[in-house]
Design an enzyme around this catalytic site. Structure first.
Site, mmCIF file in Angstrom:
data_model
loop_
_atom_site.group_PDB
_atom_site.id
_atom_site.type_symbol
_atom_site.label_atom_id
_atom_site.label_comp_id
_atom_site.label_asym_id
_atom_site.label_seq_id
_atom_site.Cartn_x
_atom_site.Cartn_y
_atom_site.Cartn_z
ATOM 1 N N ASP A 1 0.849 -1.188 0.000
ATOM 2 C CA ASP A 1 0.000 0.000 0.000
ATOM 3 C C ASP A 1 0.889 1.244 0.000
ATOM 4 O O ASP A 1 1.867 1.331 0.737
ATOM 5 C CB ASP A 1 -0.909 -0.016 1.243
ATOM 6 C CG ASP A 1 -2.047 0.987 1.140
ATOM 7 O OD1 ASP A 1 -3.208 0.546 1.055
ATOM 8 O OD2 ASP A 1 -1.770 2.207 1.154
ATOM 9 N N ASN B 1 -13.056 -2.833 2.172
ATOM 10 C CA ASN B 1 -14.044 -1.762 2.296
ATOM 11 C C ASN B 1 -14.969 -1.793 1.088
ATOM 12 O O ASN B 1 -14.507 -1.945 -0.049
ATOM 13 C CB ASN B 1 -13.336 -0.405 2.391
ATOM 14 C CG ASN B 1 -12.453 -0.309 3.626
ATOM 15 O OD1 ASN B 1 -12.813 -0.789 4.685
ATOM 16 N ND2 ASN B 1 -11.280 0.290 3.478
ATOM 17 N N HIS C 1 -10.245 -5.045 -3.296
ATOM 18 C CA HIS C 1 -8.925 -5.348 -2.721
ATOM 19 C C HIS C 1 -9.085 -5.768 -1.273
ATOM 20 O O HIS C 1 -9.933 -5.244 -0.544
ATOM 21 C CB HIS C 1 -7.973 -4.155 -2.829
ATOM 22 C CG HIS C 1 -8.542 -2.852 -2.353
ATOM 23 N ND1 HIS C 1 -9.393 -2.087 -3.117
ATOM 24 C CD2 HIS C 1 -8.389 -2.173 -1.187
ATOM 25 C CE1 HIS C 1 -9.731 -0.992 -2.455
ATOM 26 N NE2 HIS C 1 -9.140 -1.027 -1.267
HETATM 27 P P1 DGP Z 1 -9.737 1.665 0.284
HETATM 28 O O1 DGP Z 1 -10.005 2.821 1.181
HETATM 29 O O2 DGP Z 1 -10.123 0.338 0.925
HETATM 30 O O3 DGP Z 1 -10.331 1.853 -1.100
HETATM 31 O O4 DGP Z 1 -8.152 1.589 0.162
HETATM 32 C C1 DGP Z 1 -7.413 2.020 -0.943
HETATM 33 C C2 DGP Z 1 -5.957 1.874 -0.585
HETATM 34 O O5 DGP Z 1 -5.202 2.044 -1.774
HETATM 35 C C3 DGP Z 1 -5.443 2.908 0.410
HETATM 36 O O6 DGP Z 1 -4.973 2.241 1.590
HETATM 37 C C4 DGP Z 1 -4.278 3.589 -0.299
HETATM 38 C C5 DGP Z 1 -3.990 2.676 -1.463
HETATM 39 N N1 DGP Z 1 -3.570 3.343 -2.682
HETATM 40 C C6 DGP Z 1 -4.202 4.378 -3.293
HETATM 41 N N2 DGP Z 1 -3.567 4.708 -4.432
HETATM 42 C C7 DGP Z 1 -2.516 3.847 -4.548
HETATM 43 C C8 DGP Z 1 -1.493 3.659 -5.537
HETATM 44 O O7 DGP Z 1 -1.404 4.345 -6.553
HETATM 45 N N3 DGP Z 1 -0.583 2.671 -5.294
HETATM 46 C C9 DGP Z 1 -0.635 1.875 -4.178
HETATM 47 N N4 DGP Z 1 0.302 0.940 -4.051
HETATM 48 N N5 DGP Z 1 -1.605 2.006 -3.239
HETATM 49 C C10 DGP Z 1 -2.522 2.984 -3.425
#
Ligand code: DGP
Length: 110
Positions: free
Chosen positions: A30, A86, A99
């Site tokens: 993340d 979520n 995810h």
């Molecule tokens: P949610 O709130 O469950 O939709 O979580 C989305 C997650 O995705 C959050 O913890 C941050 C992560 N995230 C957002 N943009 C990116 C990205 O471009 N790359 C990565 N590796 N993670 C990301």
């Protein structure tokens, strides 16, 4: 899906720290970790969230759930981990590509 950032990670057009990949799913760190270990596991197929699942996705979901423990253990979480997904605005979902969050390292009882 062209405007989905997680589809771009699957396609290789957006960089990510990928720690696991097979024909059906991919796991990467993340970008904004909420715990010492914070990994996201996603299906390669674009599915918005749990509410968008169809009966045909059952084998894919079984495959992913069975992969979570090994992925967590590969990141040093042999003693356990937290898994979160979520769903929708009411669930605080920010990225609309299904995810599973794997969190570990300093988890307090919920
Ligand atoms: P949610 O709130 O469950 O939709 O979580 C989305 C997650 O995705 C959050 O913890 C941050 C992560 N995230 C957002 N943009 C990116 C990205 O471009 N790359 C990565 N590796 N993670 C990301």
């Amino acid at each position: 899906m062209t405007d989905c950032i997680f589809c771009k990670i699957v396609e290789g057009t957006l960089a990510a720290d990928i720690i696991y990949e097979d024909d059906f799913c991919i796991a990467f760190k993340d970008l904004y970790p909420k715990a010492p270990v914070h990994v996201l596991v996603i299906p390669k197929k674009h599915i918005e969230n749990l509410a968008a699942l169809r009966a045909e996705d059952q084998p894919l979901m079984g495959h992913m759930l069975l992969k979570l423990t090994g992925i967590a253990e590969s990141q040093g979480l042999e003693d356990g981990f937290r898994t979160i997904t979520n769903t929708g605005p009411g669930g605080g979902q920010e990225v609309y590509h299904l995810h599973f969050h794997i969190l570990g390292g300093n988890i307090k009882p919920a």
